[in-house]
Motif scaffolding. Structure first.
Motif, PDB file in Angstrom:
ATOM      1  N   GLN A   1       0.818  -1.202   0.000  1.00 31.74           N
ATOM      2  CA  GLN A   1       0.000   0.000   0.000  1.00 31.74           C
ATOM      3  C   GLN A   1       0.860   1.263   0.000  1.00 31.74           C
ATOM      4  OE1 GLN A   1      -2.449   0.491   3.585  1.00 31.74           O
ATOM      5  NE2 GLN A   1      -1.151  -0.979   4.625  1.00 31.74           N
TER       6      GLN A   1
ATOM      7  N   HIS B   1       1.552   7.726   2.494  1.00 30.05           N
ATOM      8  CA  HIS B   1       1.735   9.133   2.152  1.00 30.05           C
ATOM      9  C   HIS B   1       2.874   9.822   2.922  1.00 30.05           C
ATOM     10  CE1 HIS B   1       0.727  12.983   0.494  1.00 30.05           C
ATOM     11  NE2 HIS B   1       0.622  13.490   1.717  1.00 30.05           N
TER      12      HIS B   1
ATOM     13  N   ASP C   1     -11.217   0.406   4.740  1.00 31.04           N
ATOM     14  CA  ASP C   1     -11.656   1.740   5.138  1.00 31.04           C
ATOM     15  C   ASP C   1     -11.595   2.650   3.917  1.00 31.04           C
ATOM     16  OD1 ASP C   1     -11.916   0.870   7.757  1.00 31.04           O
ATOM     17  OD2 ASP C   1      -9.941   1.610   8.375  1.00 31.04           O
ATOM     18  N   HIS C   2     -12.284   3.781   3.987  1.00 24.65           N
ATOM     19  CA  HIS C   2     -12.362   4.707   2.852  1.00 24.65           C
ATOM     20  C   HIS C   2     -10.995   5.205   2.385  1.00 24.65           C
ATOM     21  CE1 HIS C   2     -11.854   7.749   5.965  1.00 24.65           C
ATOM     22  NE2 HIS C   2     -11.575   8.609   4.997  1.00 24.65           N
ATOM     23  N   ASN C   3     -10.013   5.238   3.280  1.00 19.52           N
ATOM     24  CA  ASN C   3      -8.690   5.759   2.933  1.00 19.52           C
ATOM     25  C   ASN C   3      -7.667   4.660   2.631  1.00 19.52           C
ATOM     26  OD1 ASN C   3      -8.582   4.865   5.593  1.00 19.52           O
ATOM     27  ND2 ASN C   3      -7.116   6.424   6.216  1.00 19.52           N
ATOM     28  N   GLU C   4      -8.126   3.427   2.495  1.00 18.96           N
ATOM     29  CA  GLU C   4      -7.206   2.313   2.256  1.00 18.96           C
ATOM     30  C   GLU C   4      -7.296   1.808   0.815  1.00 18.96           C
ATOM     31  OE1 GLU C   4      -6.709  -0.092   6.410  1.00 18.96           O
ATOM     32  OE2 GLU C   4      -8.638  -0.338   5.408  1.00 18.96           O
ATOM     33  N   GLU C   5      -6.145   1.571   0.236  1.00 19.38           N
ATOM     34  CA  GLU C   5      -5.979   0.908  -1.056  1.00 19.38           C
ATOM     35  C   GLU C   5      -4.936  -0.157  -0.803  1.00 19.38           C
ATOM     36  OE1 GLU C   5      -5.789   3.094  -5.210  1.00 19.38           O
ATOM     37  OE2 GLU C   5      -4.930   4.308  -3.597  1.00 19.38           O
TER      38      GLU C   5
END
Length: 186
Positions: free
Chosen positions: A60, A63, A136-140
């Motif tokens: 992943q 950032h 979660d919405h912020n996970e790729e």
């Protein structure tokens, strides 16, 4: 040796990043001001081994370091959740695998000079794919299966940079009997 906190001012108050400025006094009377502390929830990670003896890694983007890296699955422990339950939940959410056995192997602090949390370390074995990921919405997150040999090569080539996860690998391999540490220096 212990410091007394004389005052605390919160700079940021968020579930994943609460920062405070403390004014402290050492035992010898010296005032330490400011001392910054980042409060974070306890986290958990596991060396996750499938029923066919593959290691599950997650790839992943991170950032803060502007890089895509390979890590062990894991995440934050929810309030009121015990550590093994949190680890099982995180494994299922991130990988879609359920595990026959989840054993605690250790506990580490990432940076106790600034961060106040610990990471609980686990060995999960007997993993079987039972569902799709629930991210979660912020996970790729891409799940990657590797062999134990590939894991060792990755570590030796310094391709695994997440220090907490390296600690987990160390303790989990020791638990599996694949690493012997006598505690004696050469």
């Amino acid at each position: 040796m212990h410091w007394t906190t004389l005052s605390t001012e919160y700079i940021s108050n968020h579930i994943y990043f609460t920062a405070r400025r403390d004014r402290c006094q050492r035992e010898d009377g010296t005032i330490v001001d400011p001392y910054f502390v980042v409060e974070m929830p306890t986290s958990a990670t596991a060396l996750a081994v499938t029923a066919d003896n593959k290691v599950l890694m997650v790839r992943q983007y991170r950032h803060p370091i502007n890089d895509v890296i390979m890590e062990l699955p894991g995440g934050f422990v929810d309030p009121g959740e015990d550590f093994p339950t949190a680890m099982k939940r995180e494994l299922l959410e991130e990988t879609g695998y359920s595990f026959e056995k989840v054993e605690w192997v250790g506990r580490v602090a990432a940076n106790p000079g600034v961060l106040n949390n610990f990471t609980e370390l686990f060995l999960a074995t007997g993993g079987i794919k039972t569902q799709d990921q629930e991210l979660d919405h912020n996970e790729e997150i891409e799940v990657v299966e590797i062999t134990m040999d590939e894991l060792q090569q990755m570590i030796m080539k310094q391709e695994m940079v997440q220090a907490l996860h390296l600690s987990c690998v160390f303790f989990a391999l020791q638990k599996l009997g694949k690493l012997s540490f006598t505690g004696q220096l050469p």
